[in-house]
Design an enzyme around this catalytic site. Structure first.
Site, PDB file in Angstrom:
ATOM      1  N   ASP A  17       0.845  -1.186   0.000  1.00 31.32           N
ATOM      2  CA  ASP A  17       0.000   0.000   0.000  1.00 31.32           C
ATOM      3  C   ASP A  17       0.889   1.248   0.000  1.00 31.32           C
ATOM      4  OD1 ASP A  17      -2.454   1.566   0.583  1.00 31.32           O
ATOM      5  OD2 ASP A  17      -1.513   1.819   2.546  1.00 31.32           O
ATOM      6  N   ASP A  19      -0.292   5.144   0.754  1.00 31.22           N
ATOM      7  CA  ASP A  19      -0.569   6.163   1.773  1.00 31.22           C
ATOM      8  C   ASP A  19      -0.614   5.543   3.165  1.00 31.22           C
ATOM      9  OD1 ASP A  19      -1.161   8.468  -0.058  1.00 31.22           O
ATOM     10  OD2 ASP A  19      -2.650   7.028  -0.785  1.00 31.22           O
ATOM     11  N   LYS A 254      14.754   6.315  39.079  1.00 29.01           N
ATOM     12  CA  LYS A 254      16.061   6.201  39.731  1.00 29.01           C
ATOM     13  C   LYS A 254      16.056   5.033  40.716  1.00 29.01           C
ATOM     14  CE  LYS A 254      16.842  10.821  39.713  1.00 29.01           C
ATOM     15  NZ  LYS A 254      16.973  12.052  40.467  1.00 29.01           N
ATOM     16  N   THR A 260      15.891   8.497  33.559  1.00 29.82           N
ATOM     17  CA  THR A 260      15.813   8.966  32.175  1.00 29.82           C
ATOM     18  C   THR A 260      15.652  10.481  32.178  1.00 29.82           C
ATOM     19  OG1 THR A 260      13.443   8.525  32.165  1.00 29.82           O
ATOM     20  CG2 THR A 260      14.884   6.823  31.237  1.00 29.82           C
ATOM     21  N   ASN A 262      14.495  13.741  30.767  1.00 27.05           N
ATOM     22  CA  ASN A 262      13.466  14.139  29.809  1.00 27.05           C
ATOM     23  C   ASN A 262      13.667  15.552  29.270  1.00 27.05           C
ATOM     24  OD1 ASN A 262      12.260  12.162  31.940  1.00 27.05           O
ATOM     25  ND2 ASN A 262      11.074  11.891  30.082  1.00 27.05           N
ATOM     26  N   GLU A 312      12.706   8.901  26.401  1.00 31.40           N
ATOM     27  CA  GLU A 312      13.256   8.587  27.731  1.00 31.40           C
ATOM     28  C   GLU A 312      14.717   8.174  27.592  1.00 31.40           C
ATOM     29  OE1 GLU A 312      11.402   8.644  30.611  1.00 31.40           O
ATOM     30  OE2 GLU A 312       9.571   9.234  29.574  1.00 31.40           O
ATOM     31  N   LEU A 315      21.335   7.886  30.170  1.00 29.77           N
ATOM     32  CA  LEU A 315      22.754   8.088  29.890  1.00 29.77           C
ATOM     33  C   LEU A 315      23.542   6.985  30.593  1.00 29.77           C
ATOM     34  CD1 LEU A 315      21.431  10.754  29.058  1.00 29.77           C
ATOM     35  CD2 LEU A 315      23.383  11.978  30.004  1.00 29.77           C
ATOM     36  N   HIS A 317      26.131   6.236  32.255  1.00 30.74           N
ATOM     37  CA  HIS A 317      27.212   6.764  33.083  1.00 30.74           C
ATOM     38  C   HIS A 317      26.658   6.984  34.487  1.00 30.74           C
ATOM     39  CE1 HIS A 317      30.854   9.120  33.967  1.00 30.74           C
ATOM     40  NE2 HIS A 317      30.066   9.958  34.621  1.00 30.74           N
ATOM     41  N   TYR A 324      19.131  18.493  36.211  1.00 27.46           N
ATOM     42  CA  TYR A 324      17.941  19.204  35.751  1.00 27.46           C
ATOM     43  C   TYR A 324      18.317  20.615  35.313  1.00 27.46           C
ATOM     44  CZ  TYR A 324      14.992  15.515  37.692  1.00 27.46           C
ATOM     45  OH  TYR A 324      14.397  14.318  37.951  1.00 27.46           O
ATOM     46  N   ARG A 337      14.699  -2.191  18.914  1.00 26.28           N
ATOM     47  CA  ARG A 337      13.486  -3.031  18.940  1.00 26.28           C
ATOM     48  C   ARG A 337      12.256  -2.153  19.129  1.00 26.28           C
ATOM     49  NH1 ARG A 337      11.394  -3.357  24.163  1.00 26.28           N
ATOM     50  NH2 ARG A 337      12.847  -2.679  25.778  1.00 26.28           N
ATOM     51  N   PHE A 342       5.205  -5.801  29.392  1.00 25.14           N
ATOM     52  CA  PHE A 342       5.837  -6.855  30.182  1.00 25.14           C
ATOM     53  C   PHE A 342       4.900  -7.281  31.297  1.00 25.14           C
ATOM     54  CE2 PHE A 342       9.154  -4.571  28.037  1.00 25.14           C
ATOM     55  CZ  PHE A 342      10.032  -5.565  27.635  1.00 25.14           C
TER      56      PHE A 342
HETATM   57  P1  ADP Z   1      12.139  12.129  36.026  1.00 18.49           P
HETATM   58  O1  ADP Z   1      10.802  11.645  36.315  1.00 18.49           O
HETATM   59  O2  ADP Z   1      12.338  13.572  36.371  1.00 18.49           O
HETATM   60  O3  ADP Z   1      12.611  11.823  34.653  1.00 18.49           O
HETATM   61  P2  ADP Z   1      14.000  10.094  36.854  1.00 18.49           P
HETATM   62  O4  ADP Z   1      13.824   9.246  38.062  1.00 18.49           O
HETATM   63  O5  ADP Z   1      13.806   9.464  35.492  1.00 18.49           O
HETATM   64  O6  ADP Z   1      13.042  11.321  37.050  1.00 18.49           O
HETATM   65  O7  ADP Z   1      15.397  10.758  36.925  1.00 18.49           O
HETATM   66  C1  ADP Z   1      15.890  11.505  35.846  1.00 18.49           C
HETATM   67  C2  ADP Z   1      16.905  12.513  36.299  1.00 18.49           C
HETATM   68  O8  ADP Z   1      18.006  11.871  36.913  1.00 18.49           O
HETATM   69  C3  ADP Z   1      17.504  13.245  35.107  1.00 18.49           C
HETATM   70  O9  ADP Z   1      16.740  14.368  34.768  1.00 18.49           O
HETATM   71  C4  ADP Z   1      18.899  13.609  35.600  1.00 18.49           C
HETATM   72  O10 ADP Z   1      18.858  14.870  36.214  1.00 18.49           O
HETATM   73  C5  ADP Z   1      19.208  12.552  36.641  1.00 18.49           C
HETATM   74  N1  ADP Z   1      20.155  11.508  36.206  1.00 18.49           N
HETATM   75  C6  ADP Z   1      21.150  11.003  36.970  1.00 18.49           C
HETATM   76  N2  ADP Z   1      21.828  10.048  36.335  1.00 18.49           N
HETATM   77  C7  ADP Z   1      21.250   9.904  35.108  1.00 18.49           C
HETATM   78  C8  ADP Z   1      21.527   9.074  33.991  1.00 18.49           C
HETATM   79  N3  ADP Z   1      22.523   8.174  34.008  1.00 18.49           N
HETATM   80  N4  ADP Z   1      20.729   9.196  32.883  1.00 18.49           N
HETATM   81  C9  ADP Z   1      19.726  10.079  32.882  1.00 18.49           C
HETATM   82  N5  ADP Z   1      19.424  10.899  33.904  1.00 18.49           N
HETATM   83  C10 ADP Z   1      20.173  10.830  35.027  1.00 18.49           C
HETATM   84  N1  RBF Z   2       8.751   1.012  28.704  1.00 24.84           N
HETATM   85  C1  RBF Z   2       7.868   0.089  28.256  1.00 24.84           C
HETATM   86  O1  RBF Z   2       6.722   0.113  28.663  1.00 24.84           O
HETATM   87  N2  RBF Z   2       8.228  -0.857  27.349  1.00 24.84           N
HETATM   88  C2  RBF Z   2       9.490  -0.944  26.865  1.00 24.84           C
HETATM   89  O2  RBF Z   2       9.743  -1.810  26.021  1.00 24.84           O
HETATM   90  C3  RBF Z   2      10.451  -0.013  27.324  1.00 24.84           C
HETATM   91  N3  RBF Z   2      11.714  -0.052  26.883  1.00 24.84           N
HETATM   92  C4  RBF Z   2      12.642   0.837  27.350  1.00 24.84           C
HETATM   93  C5  RBF Z   2      13.952   0.779  26.911  1.00 24.84           C
HETATM   94  C6  RBF Z   2      14.912   1.674  27.377  1.00 24.84           C
HETATM   95  C7  RBF Z   2      16.309   1.571  26.889  1.00 24.84           C
HETATM   96  C8  RBF Z   2      14.536   2.677  28.321  1.00 24.84           C
HETATM   97  C9  RBF Z   2      15.548   3.642  28.851  1.00 24.84           C
HETATM   98  C10 RBF Z   2      13.229   2.744  28.747  1.00 24.84           C
HETATM   99  C11 RBF Z   2      12.263   1.832  28.290  1.00 24.84           C
HETATM  100  N4  RBF Z   2      10.953   1.881  28.736  1.00 24.84           N
HETATM  101  C12 RBF Z   2      10.033   0.971  28.268  1.00 24.84           C
HETATM  102  C13 RBF Z   2      10.486   3.068  29.441  1.00 24.84           C
HETATM  103  C14 RBF Z   2      10.446   2.991  30.924  1.00 24.84           C
HETATM  104  O3  RBF Z   2       9.167   2.515  31.244  1.00 24.84           O
HETATM  105  C15 RBF Z   2      10.623   4.446  31.399  1.00 24.84           C
HETATM  106  O4  RBF Z   2      11.846   4.931  30.991  1.00 24.84           O
HETATM  107  C16 RBF Z   2      10.599   4.598  32.889  1.00 24.84           C
HETATM  108  O5  RBF Z   2       9.412   4.156  33.387  1.00 24.84           O
HETATM  109  C17 RBF Z   2      10.754   6.056  33.247  1.00 24.84           C
HETATM  110  O6  RBF Z   2       9.627   6.800  32.919  1.00 24.84           O
HETATM  111 MG    MG Z   3      12.669  10.376  33.195  1.00 22.88          MG
END
Ligand code: ADP
Ligand code: RBF
Ligand code: MG
Length: 379
Positions: A17, A19, A254, A260, A262, A312, A315, A317, A324, A337, A342
């Site tokens: 297809d 569109d 965390k 992650t 954002n 999301e 990093l 490290h 922030y 993927r 899950f």
């Molecule tokens: P949020 O709900 O604000 O995203 P998280 O629990 O996902 O809260 O934490 C994300 C925050 O943690 C980032 O905004 C950053 O300030 C901090 N942080 C510390 N280590 C990492 C890392 N390895 N990768 C991403 N964020 C990190």
């Molecule tokens: N969330 C899902 O619901 N399904 C996924 O397959 C999934 N894969 C992820 C893979 C990676 C590498 C990362 C960093 C996150 C993934 N998450 C996934 C998101 C995860 O639910 C979310 O980052 C945390 O809940 C923080 O909001």
């Molecule tokens: Mg986050």
């Protein structure tokens, strides 16, 4: 997604297809309708897309005129809409993985028919804006060349006939529900690639439902496999996004050991629409801290069933403090993927750690490592 890895069915040609499957027509149609409906004091509701996906041009026009109660006839609407649409046809982008797929089939000599509910003339104009595409199709069938459009099987039956194939030897690739119905009614094998999110439940009659063309595994259908996957990753055209790190969902990732960072979704709305949900990886730069490997999900996090599509990035490290408000720059270089659901938090976490290992290893490959020095990351 719904199919095991075992070989299911041998096919020898593809009926595809246009569109919503190969090109993002909806984007341009939405832009036009948004402005057009203003004229009548109406507001384009993106949800209307759900209804018109897969309809013939006449059906789609009828739907819009009726649902918005426009004070004009369907043919009046069409005579106003089509010039606007034609003028924008060159702006319709190919969908991620489309170009790769049709070139792969061409290189391997797999016959491909383009089978669309659009008119033959419109199909030809649309594909003329994509270099090398016309040559990739052995056959083109538009809805004006058969008596009934999809969901009737006519278009696919005609396409199979012109390829000299039996329907059961054909693999149909479709984004719309009417298209999937047409394929099944014609007796073909059907892969559904829904173009609108969270619609998988509507596609139960398809033989396989995948999230985007990046997830096609032709070998499952007896067709030549892609050879561009390296170490469980797919190189993609790199894309760049950046902005200050904001508070995310605050669900304590965390605590899970997976923070992650954002970015504001408003600042990269276009990228969010353009890129299929899934797990990707690349490089992350923080001006004062350096460049780090990064693995991320983009989408609705099915496990948490989020309402908003987000990115999301994790990093890879150990930081001793939060960052922030700092400027975060990302270059996304590869795909791993589709997002998955899950049965437990433990299995989600385990999968994310698997993704981390895949990304960490892949980013040392020449294909990906070269982006580490991109000035975008730290400027
Ligand atoms: P949020 O709900 O604000 O995203 P998280 O629990 O996902 O809260 O934490 C994300 C925050 O943690 C980032 O905004 C950053 O300030 C901090 N942080 C510390 N280590 C990492 C890392 N390895 N990768 C991403 N964020 C990190
Ligand atoms: N969330 C899902 O619901 N399904 C996924 O397959 C999934 N894969 C992820 C893979 C990676 C590498 C990362 C960093 C996150 C993934 N998450 C996934 C998101 C995860 O639910 C979310 O980052 C945390 O809940 C923080 O909001
Ligand atoms: Mg986050």
């Amino acid at each position: 997604m719904s199919m095991s890895n075992s070989l299911k069915k041998l096919t020898s040609c593809v009926l595809i297809d246009l569109d919503g499957t190969l090109i993002n027509t909806d984007g341009v149609v939405g832009d036009i309708l948004r402005k057009y409906l203003c004229k009548y004091g109406k507001q384009w509701d993106g949800r209307e897309s759900l209804k018109i996906v897969g309809q013939t041009p006449l059906e789609a026009a009828t739907t819009i005129v009726e649902d918005y109660g426009l004070p004009c006839k369907v043919d009046e609407f069409n005579s106003e809409f089509y010039p606007l649409f034609s003028a924008q046809m060159d702006k319709i982008k190919s969908l991620p993985g489309a170009n790769r797929l049709i070139r792969h089939l061409k290189v391997h000599g797999v016959p491909v028919a383009l089978a669309s509910n659009s008119s033959r003339a419109n199909i030809e104009s649309k594909i003329s804006h994509h270099e090398g595409w016309k040559e990739c199709f052995s056959v083109i069938v538009g809805s004006d060349e058969v008596s009934k459009g999809k969901p009737s099987p006519d278009i696919f039956l005609e396409a199979a006939k012109r390829l000299n194939k039996d329907p059961e030897d054909c693999l149909v690739i479709e984004d719309s529900v009417p298209g999937v119905m047409a394929g099944k009614a014609a007796g073909t094998n059907v892969i559904a690639v829904p173009s609108l999110p969270k619609q998988t439940h509507l596609y139960t009659s398809a033989d396989e439902v995948i999230n985007s063309l990046l997830d096609i595994r032709p070998e499952k259908w007896g067709l030549p496999p892609f050879q561009d996957w390296i170490e469980n990753t797919l190189p993609i055209d790199p894309w760049h996004i950046g902005g200050p790190v904001i508070k995310g969902f605050g669900r304590g990732s965390k605590v899970l050991g997976i923070p992650t960072a954002n970015l504001s979704t408003k600042d990269y709305a276009d990228e969010l629409v353009e890129h299929p949900s899934g797990v990707y990886f690349g490089w992350a730069g923080l001006a004062t801290r350096g460049v780090f490997k990064m693995v991320m999900s983009i989408g609705w996090n099915p496990y948490f069933n989020n309402k908003e599509k987000t990115i999301e990035p994790w990093l890879l490290h150990d930081f001793t403090e939060d960052f922030y408000g700092e400027e975060l720059r990302l270059i996304i270089v590869g795909y791993i993927r589709p997002e998955a659901n899950f049965s437990s938090l433990e299995s989600l976490i385990a999968k994310i750690h698997e993704d981390r290992e895949v990304a960490e290893k892949a980013l040392d490959l020449p294909t990906y490592v070269k982006f580490k020095d991109d000035p975008y990351l730290t400027k």
